[in-house]
Design a protein around this motif. Structure first.
Motif, PDB file in Angstrom:
ATOM      1  N   GLY A  15       0.821  -1.205   0.000  1.00  0.00           N
ATOM      2  CA  GLY A  15       0.000   0.000   0.000  1.00  0.00           C
ATOM      3  C   GLY A  15       0.854   1.252   0.000  1.00  0.00           C
ATOM      4  O   GLY A  15       0.519   2.253  -0.648  1.00  0.00           O
ATOM      5  N   VAL A  16       1.986   1.207   0.723  1.00  0.00           N
ATOM      6  CA  VAL A  16       2.916   2.340   0.749  1.00  0.00           C
ATOM      7  C   VAL A  16       3.492   2.565  -0.648  1.00  0.00           C
ATOM      8  O   VAL A  16       3.612   3.706  -1.113  1.00  0.00           O
ATOM      9  N   MET A  17       3.831   1.472  -1.335  1.00  0.00           N
ATOM     10  CA  MET A  17       4.363   1.586  -2.697  1.00  0.00           C
ATOM     11  C   MET A  17       3.346   2.243  -3.615  1.00  0.00           C
ATOM     12  O   MET A  17       3.671   3.145  -4.390  1.00  0.00           O
ATOM     13  N   HIS A  18       2.110   1.801  -3.529  1.00  0.00           N
ATOM     14  CA  HIS A  18       1.081   2.306  -4.438  1.00  0.00           C
ATOM     15  C   HIS A  18       0.659   3.726  -4.101  1.00  0.00           C
ATOM     16  O   HIS A  18       0.145   4.447  -4.961  1.00  0.00           O
ATOM     17  N   LYS A  19       0.882   4.164  -2.868  1.00  0.00           N
ATOM     18  CA  LYS A  19       0.645   5.567  -2.529  1.00  0.00           C
ATOM     19  C   LYS A  19       1.696   6.456  -3.188  1.00  0.00           C
ATOM     20  O   LYS A  19       1.446   7.623  -3.479  1.00  0.00           O
ATOM     21  N   ASN A  20       2.865   5.888  -3.410  1.00  0.00           N
ATOM     22  CA  ASN A  20       3.955   6.647  -4.016  1.00  0.00           C
ATOM     23  C   ASN A  20       4.051   6.483  -5.522  1.00  0.00           C
ATOM     24  O   ASN A  20       4.594   7.352  -6.205  1.00  0.00           O
ATOM     25  N   PHE A  21       3.543   5.361  -6.043  1.00  0.00           N
ATOM     26  CA  PHE A  21       3.675   5.078  -7.469  1.00  0.00           C
ATOM     27  C   PHE A  21       2.365   4.572  -8.062  1.00  0.00           C
ATOM     28  O   PHE A  21       1.652   3.786  -7.429  1.00  0.00           O
ATOM     29  N   ASP A  22       2.093   5.002  -9.263  1.00  0.00           N
ATOM     30  CA  ASP A  22       0.974   4.472 -10.019  1.00  0.00           C
ATOM     31  C   ASP A  22       1.339   3.055 -10.459  1.00  0.00           C
ATOM     32  O   ASP A  22       2.340   2.870 -11.172  1.00  0.00           O
ATOM     33  N   PRO A  23       0.591   2.035 -10.064  1.00  0.00           N
ATOM     34  CA  PRO A  23       0.913   0.649 -10.440  1.00  0.00           C
ATOM     35  C   PRO A  23       1.018   0.438 -11.947  1.00  0.00           C
ATOM     36  O   PRO A  23       1.731  -0.459 -12.404  1.00  0.00           O
ATOM     37  N   GLU A  24       0.333   1.280 -12.724  1.00  0.00           N
ATOM     38  CA  GLU A  24       0.361   1.125 -14.179  1.00  0.00           C
ATOM     39  C   GLU A  24       1.744   1.414 -14.758  1.00  0.00           C
ATOM     40  O   GLU A  24       2.121   0.845 -15.787  1.00  0.00           O
ATOM     41  N   ILE A  25       2.503   2.294 -14.122  1.00  0.00           N
ATOM     42  CA  ILE A  25       3.832   2.634 -14.643  1.00  0.00           C
ATOM     43  C   ILE A  25       4.949   1.973 -13.843  1.00  0.00           C
ATOM     44  O   ILE A  25       6.106   2.003 -14.249  1.00  0.00           O
ATOM     45  N   LEU A  26       4.604   1.366 -12.721  1.00  0.00           N
ATOM     46  CA  LEU A  26       5.608   0.713 -11.883  1.00  0.00           C
ATOM     47  C   LEU A  26       5.991  -0.628 -12.511  1.00  0.00           C
ATOM     48  O   LEU A  26       5.118  -1.429 -12.864  1.00  0.00           O
ATOM     49  N   PRO A  27       7.293  -0.912 -12.685  1.00  0.00           N
ATOM     50  CA  PRO A  27       7.711  -2.179 -13.288  1.00  0.00           C
ATOM     51  C   PRO A  27       7.238  -3.400 -12.497  1.00  0.00           C
ATOM     52  O   PRO A  27       7.030  -3.329 -11.287  1.00  0.00           O
ATOM     53  N   GLU A  28       7.078  -4.495 -13.195  1.00  0.00           N
ATOM     54  CA  GLU A  28       6.591  -5.728 -12.579  1.00  0.00           C
ATOM     55  C   GLU A  28       7.474  -6.189 -11.427  1.00  0.00           C
ATOM     56  O   GLU A  28       6.976  -6.742 -10.443  1.00  0.00           O
ATOM     57  N   GLU A  29       8.798  -5.968 -11.548  1.00  0.00           N
ATOM     58  CA  GLU A  29       9.700  -6.421 -10.489  1.00  0.00           C
ATOM     59  C   GLU A  29       9.504  -5.665  -9.183  1.00  0.00           C
ATOM     60  O   GLU A  29      10.043  -6.065  -8.145  1.00  0.00           O
ATOM     61  N   PHE A  30       8.710  -4.582  -9.227  1.00  0.00           N
ATOM     62  CA  PHE A  30       8.377  -3.845  -8.011  1.00  0.00           C
ATOM     63  C   PHE A  30       6.887  -3.952  -7.685  1.00  0.00           C
ATOM     64  O   PHE A  30       6.342  -3.119  -6.958  1.00  0.00           O
ATOM     65  N   GLY A  31       6.249  -4.954  -8.234  1.00  0.00           N
ATOM     66  CA  GLY A  31       4.841  -5.179  -7.939  1.00  0.00           C
ATOM     67  C   GLY A  31       3.888  -4.370  -8.784  1.00  0.00           C
ATOM     68  O   GLY A  31       2.692  -4.301  -8.478  1.00  0.00           O
ATOM     69  N   GLY A  32       4.389  -3.752  -9.852  1.00  0.00           N
ATOM     70  CA  GLY A  32       3.539  -2.977 -10.735  1.00  0.00           C
ATOM     71  C   GLY A  32       3.093  -3.775 -11.948  1.00  0.00           C
ATOM     72  O   GLY A  32       3.241  -4.997 -12.007  1.00  0.00           O
ATOM     73  N   LYS A  33       2.585  -3.051 -12.943  1.00  0.00           N
ATOM     74  CA  LYS A  33       2.045  -3.699 -14.134  1.00  0.00           C
ATOM     75  C   LYS A  33       2.862  -3.445 -15.397  1.00  0.00           C
ATOM     76  O   LYS A  33       2.599  -4.044 -16.434  1.00  0.00           O
ATOM     77  N   SER A  34       3.844  -2.540 -15.313  1.00  0.00           N
ATOM     78  CA  SER A  34       4.636  -2.205 -16.490  1.00  0.00           C
ATOM     79  C   SER A  34       5.643  -3.306 -16.805  1.00  0.00           C
ATOM     80  O   SER A  34       6.327  -3.822 -15.913  1.00  0.00           O
ATOM     81  N   LYS A  35       5.738  -3.634 -18.091  1.00  0.00           N
ATOM     82  CA  LYS A  35       6.675  -4.671 -18.525  1.00  0.00           C
ATOM     83  C   LYS A  35       7.965  -4.071 -19.094  1.00  0.00           C
ATOM     84  O   LYS A  35       8.745  -4.754 -19.751  1.00  0.00           O
ATOM     85  N   VAL A  36       8.181  -2.791 -18.843  1.00  0.00           N
ATOM     86  CA  VAL A  36       9.365  -2.120 -19.376  1.00  0.00           C
ATOM     87  C   VAL A  36      10.635  -2.785 -18.853  1.00  0.00           C
ATOM     88  O   VAL A  36      10.709  -3.215 -17.700  1.00  0.00           O
ATOM     89  N   GLN A  37      11.624  -2.907 -19.728  1.00  0.00           N
ATOM     90  CA  GLN A  37      12.908  -3.514 -19.381  1.00  0.00           C
ATOM     91  C   GLN A  37      14.040  -2.538 -19.674  1.00  0.00           C
ATOM     92  O   GLN A  37      13.937  -1.705 -20.584  1.00  0.00           O
ATOM     93  N   TYR A  38      15.099  -2.647 -18.930  1.00  0.00           N
ATOM     94  CA  TYR A  38      16.255  -1.786 -19.145  1.00  0.00           C
ATOM     95  C   TYR A  38      16.907  -2.131 -20.473  1.00  0.00           C
ATOM     96  O   TYR A  38      17.198  -3.293 -20.762  1.00  0.00           O
TER      97      TYR A  38
END
Length: 285
Positions: free
Chosen positions: A221-244
């Motif tokens: 919940g703390v993560m999602h208060k700080n970040f929109d899950p849509e843009i947060l990478p999957e490795e941080f519990g988000g939905k974005s599949k962006v890779q370095y």
């Protein structure tokens, strides 16, 4: 971590004495020129004052040590091609997204360690700190760290010496630049490493470290208060599949190097020595 709203009267009541402290500190450090003058704007002085609880003498000493370090280390002159090899695996990079407050984000993936040079690793990190700062939007002074522990183990962790020097550089020369550091899903074995590292952190920095576990609803919940899950990478519990992508990141950093060089380019104002602010001294006496 989250800002508490104040009334405009409260802001004004706090701002006046704080601005006087900034003036006192500027008078105390005396004339500056060149990059030191550019670095030491009012916002910078305010950060050093906050870091030292508004104590003029302690803030002056801290700032003078930073100016001496910057004159020798020259962090603003580091260029991407000098440290690019350190970034080949994406162990540290500036993300292409911000937190909900628009702050720059550095992603750290210690499990992707690919080199063994203490000095080069630090130069790479300092380069990215400077890059994150120069890309902060107007009105923002702090950055966020997201630390992904995938693949991390004691065998590939940075030496204690490097961890200690990293903490020293961040705390001593970039005070109040870190808003929060989210340590995402560290393995249990990290506890033994953390028991050592945490003693390198001052109390203010220690309070900014947040442990986040994907199976813990409260910490997510703390993560999602700080970040929109849509843009947060999957490795941080988000939905974005962006890779370095190292090649694409290198192109971005090369463009940013031009921006950095332009920002620090001396002009008439910065090559002249700043006059002694005598009226500030009078106010401080």
């Amino acid at each position: 971590m989250f800002r508490r709203k104040h009334s405009s009267n409260d802001d004004q009541d706090h701002a006046a004495p704080q601005e006087e402290k900034v003036k006192e500190l500027r008078a105390a450090i005396g004339p500056l020129s060149g990059h030191s003058l550019m670095f030491s704007d009012d916002a910078c002085l305010r950060r050093y004052l906050v870091a030292r609880n508004w104590n003029i003498d302690k803030s002056k000493k801290m700032l003078q040590e930073t100016l001496k370090w910057r004159a020798t280390y020259k962090p603003e002159e580091i260029r991407w091609h000098e440290v690019a090899v350190e970034g080949e695996t994406g162990k540290v990079y500036r993300a292409d997204f911000q937190d909900r407050e628009g702050r720059s984000v550095l992603v750290l993936r210690p499990g992707k360690q690919n080199t063994s040079s203490h000095d080069n690793q630090l130069r790479h990190l300092v380069y990215l700190l400077e890059n994150a700062i120069i890309n902060l939007p107007d009105g923002q002074e702090q950055m966020i760290w997201l630390i992904d522990f995938t693949g991390w183990s004691l065998s590939n962790s940075v030496p204690i010496k490097t961890a200690r020097e990293t903490a020293n550089i961040l705390q001593s020369h970039y005070p109040e630049r870190l808003a929060a550091a989210f340590l995402y899903n560290p393995p249990r074995i990290f506890e033994s490493f953390w028991k050592i590292v945490k003693y390198f952190l001052d109390p203010k920095t220690f309070q900014k470290v947040k442990f986040v576990y994907p199976k813990n609803e409260e910490s997510m919940g703390v993560m999602h208060k700080n970040f929109d899950p849509e843009i947060l990478p999957e490795e941080f519990g988000g939905k974005s599949k962006v890779q370095y992508d190292h090649d694409e990141f290198s192109k971005l950093m090369s463009k940013d190097d031009v921006k950095t060089a332009s920002f620090w380019k001396p002009d008439e104002k910065t090559t002249l020595v700043a006059p002694e602010p005598a009226h500030f001294v009078a106010q401080a006496s």
